[in-house]
Design a protein around this motif. Structure first.
Motif, PDB file in Angstrom:
ATOM      1  N   THR A  10     -19.894  38.813 -23.845  1.00 10.75           N
ATOM      2  CA  THR A  10     -20.528  37.542 -24.163  1.00 10.75           C
ATOM      3  C   THR A  10     -21.649  37.763 -25.176  1.00 10.75           C
ATOM      4  O   THR A  10     -22.069  38.894 -25.428  1.00 10.75           O
ATOM      5  N   SER A  11     -22.135  36.670 -25.702  1.00 10.84           N
ATOM      6  CA  SER A  11     -23.337  36.697 -26.525  1.00 10.84           C
ATOM      7  C   SER A  11     -24.558  36.903 -25.629  1.00 10.84           C
ATOM      8  O   SER A  11     -24.618  36.382 -24.517  1.00 10.84           O
ATOM      9  N   GLN A  12     -25.536  37.656 -26.118  1.00  6.70           N
ATOM     10  CA  GLN A  12     -26.790  37.787 -25.378  1.00  6.70           C
ATOM     11  C   GLN A  12     -27.506  36.437 -25.282  1.00  6.70           C
ATOM     12  O   GLN A  12     -28.214  36.175 -24.319  1.00  6.70           O
ATOM     13  N   GLY A  46     -14.635  52.053 -15.922  1.00  3.61           N
ATOM     14  CA  GLY A  46     -14.926  51.398 -14.652  1.00  3.61           C
ATOM     15  C   GLY A  46     -14.240  50.064 -14.446  1.00  3.61           C
ATOM     16  O   GLY A  46     -14.484  49.401 -13.429  1.00  3.61           O
ATOM     17  N   VAL A  47     -13.384  49.652 -15.395  1.00  2.49           N
ATOM     18  CA  VAL A  47     -12.723  48.346 -15.282  1.00  2.49           C
ATOM     19  C   VAL A  47     -11.222  48.504 -15.530  1.00  2.49           C
ATOM     20  O   VAL A  47     -10.759  49.555 -15.978  1.00  2.49           O
ATOM     21  N   GLU A  48     -10.488  47.409 -15.226  1.00  4.86           N
ATOM     22  CA  GLU A  48      -9.022  47.428 -15.412  1.00  4.86           C
ATOM     23  C   GLU A  48      -8.533  46.457 -16.482  1.00  4.86           C
ATOM     24  O   GLU A  48      -7.347  46.427 -16.788  1.00  4.86           O
ATOM     25  N   GLY A  49      -9.432  45.669 -17.042  1.00  5.68           N
ATOM     26  CA  GLY A  49      -9.044  44.729 -18.080  1.00  5.68           C
ATOM     27  C   GLY A  49     -10.259  44.282 -18.859  1.00  5.68           C
ATOM     28  O   GLY A  49     -11.402  44.476 -18.428  1.00  5.68           O
ATOM     29  N   LEU A  50     -10.027  43.682 -20.023  1.00  3.55           N
ATOM     30  CA  LEU A  50     -11.108  43.276 -20.911  1.00  3.55           C
ATOM     31  C   LEU A  50     -10.842  41.879 -21.449  1.00  3.55           C
ATOM     32  O   LEU A  50      -9.739  41.590 -21.923  1.00  3.55           O
ATOM     33  N   ILE A  51     -11.860  41.021 -21.359  1.00  2.00           N
ATOM     34  CA  ILE A  51     -11.846  39.735 -22.057  1.00  2.00           C
ATOM     35  C   ILE A  51     -12.954  39.762 -23.097  1.00  2.00           C
ATOM     36  O   ILE A  51     -14.105  40.068 -22.784  1.00  2.00           O
ATOM     37  N   VAL A  52     -12.596  39.473 -24.332  1.00  2.00           N
ATOM     38  CA  VAL A  52     -13.573  39.322 -25.402  1.00  2.00           C
ATOM     39  C   VAL A  52     -13.781  37.828 -25.585  1.00  2.00           C
ATOM     40  O   VAL A  52     -12.870  37.105 -25.975  1.00  2.00           O
ATOM     41  N   GLY A  53     -14.999  37.369 -25.268  1.00  2.00           N
ATOM     42  CA  GLY A  53     -15.266  35.942 -25.226  1.00  2.00           C
ATOM     43  C   GLY A  53     -15.616  35.341 -26.575  1.00  2.00           C
ATOM     44  O   GLY A  53     -15.663  36.016 -27.605  1.00  2.00           O
ATOM     45  N   GLY A  54     -15.891  34.036 -26.564  1.00  2.00           N
ATOM     46  CA  GLY A  54     -16.215  33.302 -27.776  1.00  2.00           C
ATOM     47  C   GLY A  54     -17.666  33.482 -28.184  1.00  2.00           C
ATOM     48  O   GLY A  54     -18.467  34.081 -27.472  1.00  2.00           O
ATOM     49  N   GLY A  55     -17.994  32.916 -29.364  1.00  2.00           N
ATOM     50  CA  GLY A  55     -19.362  33.010 -29.842  1.00  2.00           C
ATOM     51  C   GLY A  55     -19.444  32.954 -31.346  1.00  2.00           C
ATOM     52  O   GLY A  55     -18.637  32.307 -32.000  1.00  2.00           O
ATOM     53  N   ASP A  56     -20.427  33.671 -31.895  1.00  2.00           N
ATOM     54  CA  ASP A  56     -20.688  33.633 -33.336  1.00  2.00           C
ATOM     55  C   ASP A  56     -19.518  34.187 -34.142  1.00  2.00           C
ATOM     56  O   ASP A  56     -18.656  34.912 -33.628  1.00  2.00           O
ATOM     57  N   LEU A  96      -7.594  40.168 -23.271  1.00  2.00           N
ATOM     58  CA  LEU A  96      -7.469  38.754 -23.607  1.00  2.00           C
ATOM     59  C   LEU A  96      -8.626  38.385 -24.521  1.00  2.00           C
ATOM     60  O   LEU A  96      -9.787  38.599 -24.175  1.00  2.00           O
ATOM     61  N   GLY A  97      -8.306  37.836 -25.694  1.00  2.00           N
ATOM     62  CA  GLY A  97      -9.330  37.394 -26.629  1.00  2.00           C
ATOM     63  C   GLY A  97      -9.420  35.885 -26.640  1.00  2.00           C
ATOM     64  O   GLY A  97      -8.401  35.202 -26.742  1.00  2.00           O
ATOM     65  N   ILE A  98     -10.645  35.361 -26.540  1.00  2.00           N
ATOM     66  CA  ILE A  98     -10.882  33.919 -26.510  1.00  2.00           C
ATOM     67  C   ILE A  98     -11.655  33.529 -27.764  1.00  2.00           C
ATOM     68  O   ILE A  98     -12.793  33.979 -27.952  1.00  2.00           O
ATOM     69  N   CYS A  99     -11.055  32.715 -28.621  1.00  2.00           N
ATOM     70  CA  CYS A  99     -11.658  32.216 -29.854  1.00  2.00           C
ATOM     71  C   CYS A  99     -12.137  33.384 -30.721  1.00  2.00           C
ATOM     72  O   CYS A  99     -11.324  34.066 -31.336  1.00  2.00           O
ATOM     73  N   ARG A 100     -13.436  33.638 -30.783  1.00  2.00           N
ATOM     74  CA  ARG A 100     -13.939  34.809 -31.502  1.00  2.00           C
ATOM     75  C   ARG A 100     -13.206  36.068 -31.034  1.00  2.00           C
ATOM     76  O   ARG A 100     -12.919  36.967 -31.827  1.00  2.00           O
TER      77      ARG A 100
END
Length: 242
Positions: A10-12, A46-56, A96-100
């Motif tokens: 996420t964005s900070q 330490g994780v099993e999947g990655l979501i790259v969220g939206g933002g700038d 999974l990539g969301i928007c950005r």
């Protein structure tokens, strides 16, 4: 068995309001979310999947171009997410990539972006809303088509950039009525899907929840060393969206 753990970038600045929605969708799909940003630890082991969220917007320097339109950029986040996407795919971890995030998936695999997508696609209607007003067509034979069903889909839209040249091993999974790319996906394991809209805001829609379910199924297969595409396909067959 414990729920698969999914990292969510996420964005900070705005992550505090975006992350809870994504976490809700992951929980409904059977997973558990962990928030990452440029100021937090981020260990893919330490994780099993990655979501790259939206933002700038993503800096054009990442794909060998110069800035041609005004945009708000976040270089620290760009560096973090490109490293994470590359690291996840190197590990065979689903993404999974969301928007950005869809754009970052493409850039991390060597693709480029259209910085002023609506100028290039003048037949694409421009929306800036979390409401499902944009109509997209899913490409037959794609994994997205199997996950979310064949009918045209109404989605939201908040973006100004879009995928231009596809990255390595990616294919177009959906376009809008003006031809602009609205979803991309990998053609083989690891599972990787990028959507230009924000399905986390559409948690009331079964077809949108199916995207998160597909990622969680792929993450479960990843930790078990199983074929992710097969797990996603079996999940889609067992719960075909309306």
């Amino acid at each position: 068995m414990t729920r698969p753990l999914i990292a969510v970038t996420t964005s900070q600045r705005s992550g505090w309001r975006i992350f809870p929605l994504v976490a809700l969708n992951i929980w409904l799909a059977g997973g558990q979310a962990q928030r990452w940003d440029a100021g937090r630890p981020s260990d893919l082991d330490g994780v099993e999947g990655l979501i790259v969220g939206g933002g700038d917007d993503i800096s054009p320097e990442l794909y060998g171009m110069s800035l041609v339109a005004s945009a708000r950029l976040d270089p620290a986040r760009d560096d973090l997410e490109r490293r994470l996407v590359s690291g996840a795919l190197d590990r065979n971890m689903p993404v999974l990539g969301i928007c950005r995030g869809a754009q970052m998936l493409n850039v991390a695999l060597g693709g480029t972006l259209d910085q002023d997508a609506y100028a290039s696609h003048q037949d694409s209607r421009r929306y800036r809303t979390i409401l499902p007003r944009k109509r997209v067509m899913l490409r037959p034979g794609t994994r997205l088509h199997a996950i979310a069903g064949a009918a045209p889909m109404r989605v939201n839209a908040l973006h100004s950039q879009a995928v231009a040249r596809l990255g390595h091993a990616l294919q177009v999974a959906a376009r809008d009525e003006g031809g602009m790319i609205q979803a991309i996906e990998r053609t083989s394991d690891p599972f990787a899907l990028g959507v230009q809209w924000h399905p986390e805001h559409l948690f009331y829609a079964r077809r949108q929840r199916a995207l998160f379910r597909a990622l969680v199924c792929a993450a479960d297969a990843y930790r078990c060393g199983s074929h992710q595409g097969g797990a996603v396909d079996r999940s889609a067959d067992g719960a075909a969206p309306a």
